[in-house]
Design a protein around this motif. Sequence first.
Motif, short mmCIF file in Angstrom:
data_model
loop_
_atom_site.label_atom_id
_atom_site.label_comp_id
_atom_site.label_asym_id
_atom_site.label_seq_id
_atom_site.Cartn_x
_atom_site.Cartn_y
_atom_site.Cartn_z
N LEU A 77 2.96 -21.70 -42.27
CA LEU A 77 2.36 -23.01 -42.00
C LEU A 77 1.14 -23.24 -42.88
CD1 LEU A 77 2.66 -22.97 -38.10
CD2 LEU A 77 4.14 -24.13 -39.75
N PRO A 78 0.82 -24.50 -43.18
CA PRO A 78 -0.31 -24.80 -44.06
C PRO A 78 -1.65 -24.86 -43.32
CG PRO A 78 0.80 -26.83 -43.50
CD PRO A 78 1.59 -25.71 -42.85
N PHE A 79 -1.82 -24.00 -42.34
CA PHE A 79 -3.05 -23.95 -41.56
C PHE A 79 -3.73 -22.61 -41.78
CE2 PHE A 79 0.10 -25.96 -38.41
CZ PHE A 79 -0.03 -27.22 -38.97
N SER A 80 -4.99 -22.54 -41.45
CA SER A 80 -5.69 -21.26 -41.54
C SER A 80 -5.10 -20.31 -40.48
CB SER A 80 -7.18 -21.44 -41.30
OG SER A 80 -7.48 -21.46 -39.92
N PRO A 81 -5.25 -19.01 -40.70
CA PRO A 81 -4.74 -18.06 -39.71
C PRO A 81 -5.38 -18.23 -38.32
CG PRO A 81 -5.28 -16.93 -41.75
CD PRO A 81 -5.78 -18.34 -41.89
N ALA A 82 -6.56 -18.82 -38.27
CA ALA A 82 -7.25 -19.00 -36.99
C ALA A 82 -6.77 -20.24 -36.22
CB ALA A 82 -8.75 -19.11 -37.22
N ALA A 83 -5.99 -21.10 -36.85
CA ALA A 83 -5.56 -22.34 -36.20
C ALA A 83 -4.70 -22.06 -34.98
CB ALA A 83 -4.79 -23.21 -37.19
N THR A 84 -4.97 -22.81 -33.92
CA THR A 84 -4.17 -22.71 -32.69
C THR A 84 -3.54 -24.05 -32.32
OG1 THR A 84 -6.06 -23.20 -31.26
CG2 THR A 84 -5.63 -20.86 -31.75
N GLY A 85 -3.87 -25.09 -33.04
CA GLY A 85 -3.33 -26.41 -32.75
C GLY A 85 -4.33 -27.36 -32.12
N TYR A 86 -5.48 -26.84 -31.65
CA TYR A 86 -6.50 -27.74 -31.11
C TYR A 86 -6.96 -28.67 -32.21
CZ TYR A 86 -6.92 -25.19 -26.72
OH TYR A 86 -6.67 -24.62 -25.50
N GLY A 87 -7.00 -29.96 -31.91
CA GLY A 87 -7.45 -30.95 -32.88
C GLY A 87 -6.38 -31.41 -33.85
N HIS A 88 -5.17 -30.90 -33.70
CA HIS A 88 -4.10 -31.32 -34.61
C HIS A 88 -3.75 -32.79 -34.39
CE1 HIS A 88 -2.09 -27.34 -36.05
NE2 HIS A 88 -3.32 -27.47 -36.47
N ARG A 89 -3.47 -33.44 -35.48
CA ARG A 89 -3.02 -34.83 -35.47
C ARG A 89 -1.52 -34.85 -35.78
NH1 ARG A 89 -7.48 -38.11 -35.24
NH2 ARG A 89 -9.42 -37.18 -35.92
N GLY A 90 -0.95 -36.03 -35.77
CA GLY A 90 0.48 -36.19 -35.98
C GLY A 90 1.00 -35.52 -37.23
N ARG A 91 0.27 -35.63 -38.33
CA ARG A 91 0.75 -35.01 -39.58
C ARG A 91 0.75 -33.49 -39.48
NH1 ARG A 91 -4.26 -37.03 -40.57
NH2 ARG A 91 -5.86 -35.54 -41.21
N ASP A 92 -0.18 -32.92 -38.70
CA ASP A 92 -0.20 -31.47 -38.50
C ASP A 92 0.98 -31.04 -37.64
OD1 ASP A 92 -2.74 -31.17 -39.86
OD2 ASP A 92 -3.69 -31.94 -38.03
N VAL A 93 1.25 -31.82 -36.60
CA VAL A 93 2.38 -31.51 -35.71
C VAL A 93 3.67 -31.50 -36.52
CG1 VAL A 93 3.75 -32.36 -33.75
CG2 VAL A 93 1.24 -32.39 -33.64
N ALA A 94 3.82 -32.44 -37.43
CA ALA A 94 5.03 -32.55 -38.25
C ALA A 94 5.23 -31.33 -39.16
CB ALA A 94 4.99 -33.82 -39.09
N GLU A 95 4.16 -30.62 -39.47
CA GLU A 95 4.25 -29.44 -40.34
C GLU A 95 4.89 -28.24 -39.64
OE1 GLU A 95 3.56 -29.11 -43.52
OE2 GLU A 95 2.65 -31.06 -43.86
N VAL A 96 4.90 -28.25 -38.31
CA VAL A 96 5.41 -27.09 -37.57
C VAL A 96 6.92 -27.25 -37.40
CG1 VAL A 96 5.25 -25.69 -35.49
CG2 VAL A 96 3.20 -26.78 -36.42
N ARG A 97 7.63 -26.60 -38.30
CA ARG A 97 9.09 -26.55 -38.25
C ARG A 97 9.47 -25.07 -38.21
NH1 ARG A 97 12.30 -30.84 -39.04
NH2 ARG A 97 13.96 -29.49 -39.77
N ALA A 98 10.35 -24.74 -37.29
CA ALA A 98 10.72 -23.33 -37.12
C ALA A 98 12.06 -23.24 -36.42
CB ALA A 98 9.65 -22.60 -36.31
N SER A 99 12.71 -22.12 -36.59
CA SER A 99 13.95 -21.85 -35.87
C SER A 99 13.62 -21.37 -34.46
CB SER A 99 14.75 -20.76 -36.59
OG SER A 99 14.08 -19.51 -36.48
N ALA A 100 14.61 -21.45 -33.60
CA ALA A 100 14.45 -20.93 -32.23
C ALA A 100 14.14 -19.44 -32.27
CB ALA A 100 15.72 -21.20 -31.42
N ASP A 101 14.81 -18.70 -33.15
CA ASP A 101 14.57 -17.26 -33.25
C ASP A 101 13.13 -16.95 -33.63
OD1 ASP A 101 17.18 -16.67 -32.54
OD2 ASP A 101 17.85 -16.33 -34.61
N LEU A 102 12.57 -17.72 -34.56
CA LEU A 102 11.19 -17.48 -34.98
C LEU A 102 10.22 -17.80 -33.85
CD1 LEU A 102 9.43 -16.63 -37.40
CD2 LEU A 102 9.32 -19.05 -38.03
N LEU A 103 10.39 -18.95 -33.21
CA LEU A 103 9.51 -19.32 -32.10
C LEU A 103 9.58 -18.32 -30.96
CD1 LEU A 103 10.26 -23.14 -32.03
CD2 LEU A 103 8.02 -22.12 -32.53
#
Length: 168
Positions: A77-103
Amino acid sequence: MKSADLLADAFGRVREAVHEAVEGLDPDDLAVRLDSGANSIAWLVWHLTRVQDDHVSDAAETDQTWTTDGWYERFGLPFSPAATGYGHRGRDVAEVRASADLLLGYHDAVHERTVDYVRELRNADLDRIVDEAWTPPVTLGVRLVSVIEDDMQHVGQAAYLRGAIRRR
């Protein structure tokens, strides 16, 4: 029942609900958002797992599974390793794409470390102050219940979204 057993059971229920919300969905389903400001299942599960990893690791005074076990690199993901999602906006949410196995792999790894930690707690441990930035200061018991409550809210949102996707 000891408090440690109760906490382990609660985190186990979170894990079960996460699996029910995610299993059988492909990455496109997991990325569906009802509108541009809404969260996806992928983001919700990633976020709730990141918060659990962050908060429990902090309380246990250990490194996070996210960074120590290579999940940060696997997700890419294009976030810092410390990111947890707090403060994420719509464009950040759209960046989180993953398979069921990975999640589910990441969630299960965090769950295992969480349960290993909480099973060793004694009732007196729950009174330890873990965050003095609040009034009153936050105890370990309050922090763990807060994580469980936040996890359950987010996994409930993911389950709702799964139902909406399946009804299409």
